[in-house]
Write a protein that holds these residues in place. Structure first.
Motif, PDB file in Angstrom:
ATOM      1  N   ILE A 104       0.806  -1.212  -0.025  1.00 30.37           N
ATOM      2  CA  ILE A 104      -0.086  -0.088   0.094  1.00 30.37           C
ATOM      3  C   ILE A 104       1.012   1.143  -0.263  1.00 30.37           C
ATOM      4  O   ILE A 104       0.323   2.428  -0.260  1.00 30.37           O
ATOM      5  N   LEU A 105       2.256   0.959   0.274  1.00 27.41           N
ATOM      6  CA  LEU A 105       2.787   2.495   0.121  1.00 27.41           C
ATOM      7  C   LEU A 105       4.303   2.085  -0.656  1.00 27.41           C
ATOM      8  O   LEU A 105       4.690   0.946  -0.546  1.00 27.41           O
ATOM      9  N   PRO A 106       4.900   3.051  -1.173  1.00 21.75           N
ATOM     10  CA  PRO A 106       6.302   2.823  -1.936  1.00 21.75           C
ATOM     11  C   PRO A 106       7.309   2.724  -0.958  1.00 21.75           C
ATOM     12  O   PRO A 106       7.183   3.118   0.264  1.00 21.75           O
ATOM     13  N   LEU A 107       8.283   1.712  -1.097  1.00 22.37           N
ATOM     14  CA  LEU A 107       9.467   1.420  -0.399  1.00 22.37           C
ATOM     15  C   LEU A 107      10.537   2.457  -0.262  1.00 22.37           C
ATOM     16  O   LEU A 107      11.522   2.458  -1.246  1.00 22.37           O
ATOM     17  N   ARG A 108      10.316   3.742   0.032  1.00 23.29           N
ATOM     18  CA  ARG A 108      11.241   4.862   0.046  1.00 23.29           C
ATOM     19  C   ARG A 108      10.622   5.758   1.107  1.00 23.29           C
ATOM     20  O   ARG A 108       9.766   5.548   1.599  1.00 23.29           O
ATOM     21  N   PRO A 109      11.610   6.604   1.288  1.00 20.65           N
ATOM     22  CA  PRO A 109      11.190   7.586   2.327  1.00 20.65           C
ATOM     23  C   PRO A 109       9.895   8.481   1.778  1.00 20.65           C
ATOM     24  O   PRO A 109       9.764   8.854   0.936  1.00 20.65           O
ATOM     25  N   LEU A 110       9.113   8.729   2.755  1.00 24.91           N
ATOM     26  CA  LEU A 110       7.537   9.279   2.390  1.00 24.91           C
ATOM     27  C   LEU A 110       7.424  10.636   2.785  1.00 24.91           C
ATOM     28  O   LEU A 110       8.337  11.081   3.542  1.00 24.91           O
ATOM     29  N   ASN A 111       6.511  11.416   1.716  1.00 29.47           N
ATOM     30  CA  ASN A 111       6.287  12.531   2.322  1.00 29.47           C
ATOM     31  C   ASN A 111       4.926  12.858   2.812  1.00 29.47           C
ATOM     32  O   ASN A 111       4.218  11.800   3.042  1.00 29.47           O
ATOM     33  N   VAL A 112       4.452  13.992   3.147  1.00 29.61           N
ATOM     34  CA  VAL A 112       2.942  13.968   3.878  1.00 29.61           C
ATOM     35  C   VAL A 112       1.938  13.348   3.091  1.00 29.61           C
ATOM     36  O   VAL A 112       1.232  12.744   3.590  1.00 29.61           O
ATOM     37  N   GLY A 113       2.022  13.500   1.538  1.00 33.50           N
ATOM     38  CA  GLY A 113       1.048  12.900   0.804  1.00 33.50           C
ATOM     39  C   GLY A 113       1.006  11.370   0.893  1.00 33.50           C
ATOM     40  O   GLY A 113      -0.173  10.651   0.900  1.00 33.50           O
ATOM     41  N   ASP A 114       2.315  10.855   1.187  1.00 31.80           N
ATOM     42  CA  ASP A 114       2.283   9.471   0.755  1.00 31.80           C
ATOM     43  C   ASP A 114       1.744   8.881   2.527  1.00 31.80           C
ATOM     44  O   ASP A 114       0.933   7.878   2.351  1.00 31.80           O
ATOM     45  N   VAL A 115       2.023   9.689   3.287  1.00 32.78           N
ATOM     46  CA  VAL A 115       1.523   9.265   4.632  1.00 32.78           C
ATOM     47  C   VAL A 115       0.033   9.087   4.839  1.00 32.78           C
ATOM     48  O   VAL A 115      -0.775   8.266   5.161  1.00 32.78           O
ATOM     49  N   LEU A 116      -0.485  10.185   4.368  1.00 32.73           N
ATOM     50  CA  LEU A 116      -2.182  10.469   4.421  1.00 32.73           C
ATOM     51  C   LEU A 116      -2.604   9.261   3.519  1.00 32.73           C
ATOM     52  O   LEU A 116      -3.665   8.466   3.763  1.00 32.73           O
ATOM     53  N   SER A 117      -1.906   9.113   2.212  1.00 31.36           N
ATOM     54  CA  SER A 117      -2.685   8.046   1.312  1.00 31.36           C
ATOM     55  C   SER A 117      -2.470   6.822   1.856  1.00 31.36           C
ATOM     56  O   SER A 117      -3.341   6.087   1.638  1.00 31.36           O
ATOM     57  N   ALA A 118      -1.360   6.443   2.440  1.00 30.72           N
ATOM     58  CA  ALA A 118      -1.246   5.047   3.002  1.00 30.72           C
ATOM     59  C   ALA A 118      -2.171   4.886   4.304  1.00 30.72           C
ATOM     60  O   ALA A 118      -2.622   3.659   4.246  1.00 30.72           O
ATOM     61  N   ALA A 119      -2.478   5.865   4.950  1.00 32.17           N
ATOM     62  CA  ALA A 119      -3.369   5.651   5.769  1.00 32.17           C
ATOM     63  C   ALA A 119      -5.102   5.388   5.668  1.00 32.17           C
ATOM     64  O   ALA A 119      -5.442   4.372   5.826  1.00 32.17           O
ATOM     65  N   PHE A 120      -5.289   6.208   4.470  1.00 32.70           N
ATOM     66  CA  PHE A 120      -6.553   5.927   3.829  1.00 32.70           C
ATOM     67  C   PHE A 120      -6.621   4.504   3.207  1.00 32.70           C
ATOM     68  O   PHE A 120      -7.723   3.732   3.062  1.00 32.70           O
TER      69      PHE A 120
END
Length: 439
Positions: A104-120
């Motif tokens: 559900i998330l890319p295997l790299r350092p995440l930004n704010v958009g990645d964090v919110l997208s991964a949560a939902f």
């Protein structure tokens, strides 16, 4: 007369340089090159630069017949020159690890958009796990509080309690439910970190698997709760003492000092809360003890304080708005119940009102608690990626999951961290910068 001179060189002044002829032409079609130089190959495409050849008497390595592109270089006209026909790095080439997303998330350092997208995305892909677990635990908490309240009422008052005692009992029960519910919410924040790690490698764990893999960490969680209570009490005692002294003295200087102490305590509390915010995911997924989990969170948030604070504050804002909307609707319903009862505040009306408040509170917690839990778990996983190179572990496990392994669950322990070196302790130099040596 036989000459001993090298091929291509004359043996006297009366002999000129050898005649060079292009393939397919007459011997005198073109003059030969200067001594010591071989022929310059004809460019494959007009406008290409000619390449000088090696000294005379040696073959031209890497070059085919005239009219073909040199071996080892990409075709002329397809972007900047590279090796093996591939473009030079930085000219449109993509790092495959930046695009690797097995779950559900890319295997790299995440930004704010990645964090919110991964949560939902995590909650949308497994709603039964996230909402179901929180709902079951909150209902269990409510049931336990109701049973305890009824037992206390039966022992203390028997059947001789009037309206005021009933209200007091319900109020105390509601307050106790809030405290216990807060503790259970913290436990859910740690438990729900497990399915998030499974989804990161492409698995979809069920509710039973999540409980089976995390229930053994509940004693450590209770120890963590006790540690937090002791810590916060020790932090608040000086503040309360100064505030009481200011209230007794009623001196302007003492009041100013008390206000400054309160503000400083609030700032310190926020700072400490952020630094230990990743303790619960570390306790449940990395299988650490209470003290080790706090140290682990302190290490993971080092130099990532503002980033962690910003992500948590943003999610807290979203959750607060959702909870306010839900609870406001139930408060309006409670007001309607009181109006229907004509404001008489009978036992039935009071019980119904408090029950509506509790129902709204439970619904708000069930619908919002998973988002906070998953956001904290995503930040914990991202910090592990930045600090420990945990994306390597996730990529390796994702490949194993794709091959049919880990069907019963995967404990998200790092394989790149040697167990002999505790987190946060100095380790010997590693051939892999930024990572611990292999165990």
């Amino acid at each position: 007369m036989t000459s001993n001179n090298p091929i291509g060189q004359g043996d006297g002044a009366d002999q000129g340089p050898p005649t060079w002829a292009a393939p397919g032409s007459a011997p005198d079609a073109a003059p030969g090159p200067p001594e010591g130089w071989s022929a310059v190959p004809t460019p494959a495409v007009p406008g290409a630069w000619p390449v000088p050849g090696p000294p005379a008497g040696y073959p031209a390595p890497g070059y085919g017949p005239v009219g073909h592109s040199p071996v080892g270089y990409g075709p002329v006209g397809y972007g900047p020159a590279g090796y093996g026909g591939h473009p030079v790095p930085g000219w449109g080439s993509l790092n495959p690890m930046l695009m690797h997303k097995p779950g559900i998330l890319p295997l790299r350092p995440l930004n704010v958009g990645d964090v919110l997208s991964a949560a939902f995305t995590a909650i949308r892909n497994a709603p039964r796990v996230y909402f179901g677990l929180v709902l079951l635990m909150q209902l269990f908490t409510l049931l336990v509080c109701v049973v305890i309240a009824l037992a206390v009422a039966a022992v203390a008052f028997g059947s001789n309690f009037d309206n005021s005692l009933a209200e007091l009992l319900l109020g105390v029960g509601a307050g106790g439910f809030v405290l216990v519910s807060t503790t259970v919410s913290g436990m859910c924040a740690g438990i729900l970190a497990y399915p998030l790690n499974q989804q990161a490698v492409g698995r979809r764990p069920g509710l039973g698997e999540t409980w089976r893999m995390t229930r053994g960490r509940i004693p450590a969680f209770l120890g963590f709760v006790g540690l937090m209570v002791v810590g916060w009490v020790a932090l608040l005692i000086p503040t309360v003492a100064v505030f009481v002294a200011a209230a007794v003295a009623q001196e302007p200087a003492v009041v100013v000092v008390a206000v400054l102490v309160v503000v400083a305590t609030m700032v310190l509390s926020v700072w400490l809360a952020v630094r230990i915010s990743l303790s619960l995911p570390a306790l449940f997924t990395e299988r650490l003890g209470p003290v080790a989990a706090v140290r682990r969170s302190w290490t993971l948030t080092d130099r990532l304080f503002w980033r962690t604070l910003g992500n948590l504050a943003l999610m807290y804002l979203v959750v607060a708005v959702i909870q306010w909307v839900i609870q406001f609707g139930f408060q309006m319903l409670a007001v309607i119940v009181i109006l229907v009862d004509n404001g008489s505040e009978s036992n039935g009306a009071m019980v119904a009102t408090i029950s509506i408040y509790l129902l709204g509170m439970i619904l708000a917690i069930v619908l919002t608690q998973p988002f906070m839990a998953v956001t904290t778990a995503v930040l914990h996983l991202d910090s592990r990626t930045r600090k420990d190179g945990f994306d390597l572990d996730l990529g390796q496990v994702a490949a194993e999951v794709a091959a049919g392994q880990h069907t019963d669950g995967w404990p998200p322990l790092s394989r790149n961290v040697a167990p002999a070196f505790p987190h946060g302790q100095p380790v010997p130099p590693s051939p892999y910068p930024g990572r611990y040596p292999q165990p």
